[in-house]
Design an enzyme around this catalytic site. Structure first.
Site, PDB file in Angstrom:
ATOM      1  CE  LYS A  14      62.133  97.347 -48.884  1.00  0.00           C
ATOM      2  NZ  LYS A  14      60.952  97.937 -48.220  1.00  0.00           N
ATOM      3  NE  ARG A  89      59.648  91.514 -48.337  1.00  0.00           N
ATOM      4  CZ  ARG A  89      59.806  92.470 -49.257  1.00  0.00           C
ATOM      5  NH1 ARG A  89      60.667  92.305 -50.224  1.00  0.00           N
ATOM      6  NH2 ARG A  89      59.097  93.559 -49.187  1.00  0.00           N
ATOM      7  NE  ARG A 128      54.786 102.551 -53.086  1.00  0.00           N
ATOM      8  CZ  ARG A 128      55.388 101.531 -52.529  1.00  0.00           C
ATOM      9  NH1 ARG A 128      56.695 101.531 -52.394  1.00  0.00           N
ATOM     10  NH2 ARG A 128      54.704 100.510 -52.081  1.00  0.00           N
ATOM     11  NE  ARG A 161      54.210  98.114 -54.976  1.00  0.00           N
ATOM     12  CZ  ARG A 161      55.239  97.895 -54.174  1.00  0.00           C
ATOM     13  NH1 ARG A 161      56.406  98.478 -54.404  1.00  0.00           N
ATOM     14  NH2 ARG A 161      55.126  97.096 -53.138  1.00  0.00           N
ATOM     15  NE  ARG A 172      53.316  95.851 -49.124  1.00  0.00           N
ATOM     16  CZ  ARG A 172      53.176  97.034 -49.733  1.00  0.00           C
ATOM     17  NH1 ARG A 172      51.970  97.474 -50.041  1.00  0.00           N
ATOM     18  NH2 ARG A 172      54.221  97.748 -50.036  1.00  0.00           N
TER      19      ARG A 172
HETATM   20  P1  AP5 Z   1      59.617 103.587 -51.524  1.00  0.00           P
HETATM   21  O1  AP5 Z   1      61.024 103.994 -51.813  1.00  0.00           O
HETATM   22  O2  AP5 Z   1      58.776 103.191 -52.676  1.00  0.00           O
HETATM   23  O3  AP5 Z   1      59.588 102.480 -50.366  1.00  0.00           O
HETATM   24  P2  AP5 Z   1      59.998 100.965 -50.350  1.00  0.00           P
HETATM   25  O4  AP5 Z   1      60.706 100.712 -49.065  1.00  0.00           O
HETATM   26  O5  AP5 Z   1      60.719 100.600 -51.619  1.00  0.00           O
HETATM   27  O6  AP5 Z   1      58.559 100.314 -50.264  1.00  0.00           O
HETATM   28  P3  AP5 Z   1      57.926  99.015 -50.954  1.00  0.00           P
HETATM   29  O7  AP5 Z   1      56.460  99.093 -50.681  1.00  0.00           O
HETATM   30  O8  AP5 Z   1      58.355  98.926 -52.385  1.00  0.00           O
HETATM   31  O9  AP5 Z   1      58.536  97.900 -50.152  1.00  0.00           O
HETATM   32  P4  AP5 Z   1      57.999  96.485 -50.062  1.00  0.00           P
HETATM   33  O10 AP5 Z   1      59.108  95.858 -49.311  1.00  0.00           O
HETATM   34  O11 AP5 Z   1      56.650  96.373 -49.491  1.00  0.00           O
HETATM   35  O12 AP5 Z   1      57.814  96.062 -51.614  1.00  0.00           O
HETATM   36  P5  AP5 Z   1      58.648  95.141 -52.603  1.00  0.00           P
HETATM   37  O13 AP5 Z   1      58.473  95.693 -53.953  1.00  0.00           O
HETATM   38  O14 AP5 Z   1      60.027  94.857 -52.116  1.00  0.00           O
HETATM   39  O15 AP5 Z   1      58.929 104.800 -50.736  1.00  0.00           O
HETATM   40  C1  AP5 Z   1      57.581 104.742 -50.345  1.00  0.00           C
HETATM   41  C2  AP5 Z   1      56.918 106.132 -50.518  1.00  0.00           C
HETATM   42  O16 AP5 Z   1      57.521 107.047 -49.621  1.00  0.00           O
HETATM   43  C3  AP5 Z   1      57.089 106.733 -51.915  1.00  0.00           C
HETATM   44  O17 AP5 Z   1      55.956 107.441 -52.246  1.00  0.00           O
HETATM   45  C4  AP5 Z   1      58.308 107.670 -51.773  1.00  0.00           C
HETATM   46  O18 AP5 Z   1      58.254 108.726 -52.679  1.00  0.00           O
HETATM   47  C5  AP5 Z   1      58.139 108.136 -50.330  1.00  0.00           C
HETATM   48  N1  AP5 Z   1      59.415 108.365 -49.665  1.00  0.00           N
HETATM   49  C6  AP5 Z   1      60.566 107.635 -49.788  1.00  0.00           C
HETATM   50  N2  AP5 Z   1      61.533 108.130 -49.004  1.00  0.00           N
HETATM   51  C7  AP5 Z   1      60.974 109.195 -48.344  1.00  0.00           C
HETATM   52  C8  AP5 Z   1      61.471 110.124 -47.374  1.00  0.00           C
HETATM   53  N3  AP5 Z   1      62.730 110.053 -46.919  1.00  0.00           N
HETATM   54  N4  AP5 Z   1      60.626 111.044 -46.901  1.00  0.00           N
HETATM   55  C9  AP5 Z   1      59.326 111.133 -47.347  1.00  0.00           C
HETATM   56  N5  AP5 Z   1      58.807 110.284 -48.284  1.00  0.00           N
HETATM   57  C10 AP5 Z   1      59.634 109.335 -48.769  1.00  0.00           C
HETATM   58  O19 AP5 Z   1      57.830  93.757 -52.482  1.00  0.00           O
HETATM   59  C11 AP5 Z   1      56.510  93.653 -52.930  1.00  0.00           C
HETATM   60  C12 AP5 Z   1      55.991  92.244 -52.683  1.00  0.00           C
HETATM   61  O20 AP5 Z   1      56.776  91.285 -53.440  1.00  0.00           O
HETATM   62  C13 AP5 Z   1      56.092  91.750 -51.233  1.00  0.00           C
HETATM   63  O21 AP5 Z   1      54.999  92.180 -50.449  1.00  0.00           O
HETATM   64  C14 AP5 Z   1      56.094  90.227 -51.459  1.00  0.00           C
HETATM   65  O22 AP5 Z   1      54.801  89.750 -51.740  1.00  0.00           O
HETATM   66  C15 AP5 Z   1      56.928  90.071 -52.718  1.00  0.00           C
HETATM   67  N6  AP5 Z   1      58.355  89.893 -52.385  1.00  0.00           N
HETATM   68  C16 AP5 Z   1      59.362  90.758 -52.662  1.00  0.00           C
HETATM   69  N7  AP5 Z   1      60.527  90.277 -52.205  1.00  0.00           N
HETATM   70  C17 AP5 Z   1      60.256  89.093 -51.610  1.00  0.00           C
HETATM   71  C18 AP5 Z   1      61.050  88.156 -50.913  1.00  0.00           C
HETATM   72  N8  AP5 Z   1      62.377  88.359 -50.727  1.00  0.00           N
HETATM   73  N9  AP5 Z   1      60.441  87.054 -50.413  1.00  0.00           N
HETATM   74  C19 AP5 Z   1      59.127  86.844 -50.603  1.00  0.00           C
HETATM   75  N10 AP5 Z   1      58.303  87.711 -51.235  1.00  0.00           N
HETATM   76  C20 AP5 Z   1      58.869  88.828 -51.730  1.00  0.00           C
END
Ligand code: AP5
Length: 217
Positions: A14, A89, A128, A161, A172
């Protein structure tokens, strides 16, 4: 209007796609994860509340998250479109957004959902590295920065992270399947849901997403 939700499990890509989308379409990137991480690094009351929850892999309570997004989406820079990354979410968050959209004339137009199998998510998350300043995401094998350990976009040192560990990732993923995956049916019913296979290069996936967004501009 490009009022977009970007969804998918942790590690689906994402954040990687979000940086490309906002660069191409010039809309603000609203990542609730980034907002929480920023609050944590600043030591704000929100950050203090969210820190332990995020590090163990749980979701921040709905009322806090909904309040944060309501305030951000109401800002003037979202009038010409926005990209929501990681929100909603839960069904409760989706319902709150559904009420808010017409109130502020910013209804969601498109949902882009990236799917990737669990084994690949684990591989991606464990390798990552992220930029704490601009949010750009890299991978130690697949998506290396030009200079080791340094962000290509803004030159900041890259970090791992705190929630990118095996125990937090397990929680997660459980939360994703239980609380977030039901949104696929929610948005399919609204007629705005678009699914993408995320098992391809980031560039190839972006080409597909770009075609969809361009057609909706
Ligand atoms: P990356 O692009 O970083 O993936 P991502 O989907 O953004 O993963 P996240 O871990 O950031 O998602 P998340 O939903 O757990 O975290 P968030 O910050 O939203 O890619 C991942 C890796 O793969 C990288 O190394 C990249 O280089 C590689 N990659 C990417 N595309 C690729 C491809 N096509 N091929 C190969 N490699 C590739 O949330 C964090 C925390 O915040 C949550 O756990 C929760 O506690 C809280 N939170 C956030 N939003 C909410 C909400 N709405 N409600 C409640 N709590 C929330």
């Amino acid at each position: 209007m490009l009022n977009i939700i970007l969804m998918g499990p942790p590690g689906a890509g994402k954040g990687t796609q979000a940086t490309r989308i906002v660069d191409a379409f010039h809309i603000p990137h609203i990542s609730t994860g980034d907002m929480f991480r920023e609050a944590i690094s600043q030591g704000t009351p929100l950050g203090l509340q969210a820190k332990a929850i995020i590090e163990r892999g749980d979701l921040v309570p709905d009322d806090i998250t909904i309040g944060l997004v309501k305030e951000r989406l109401s800002q003037p820079d979202c009038a010409g479109g926005y990209l929501l990354d990681g929100f909603p979410r839960t069904i409760h968050q989706a319902e709150a957004l559904k009420d808010l959209g017409p109130e502020i004339d910013r209804e969601v137009a498109l949902v882009v959902d990236i799917s990737v199998p669990d084994e690949e998510l684990v591989r991606r998350i464990s390798g990552r590295r992220v930029c704490p300043k601009c949010g750009a995401s890299y991978h130690v094998q697949d998506m290396k920065p030009a200079k080791d350990g340094v962000c290509d976009r803004c030159g900041s040192p890259l970090v791992q992270r705190k929630d990118d560990n095996e125990a937090s990732l397990k929680i997660r993923l459980e939360n994703y399947y239980k609380q977030t995956a039901p949104l696929q049916a929610f948005y399919a019913k609204e007629g705005i849901y678009h699914a993408f296979n995320g098992v391809c290069s980031a560039d190839a996936l972006f080409d597909e997403i770009h075609s969809l967004l361009e057609a909706h501009q």
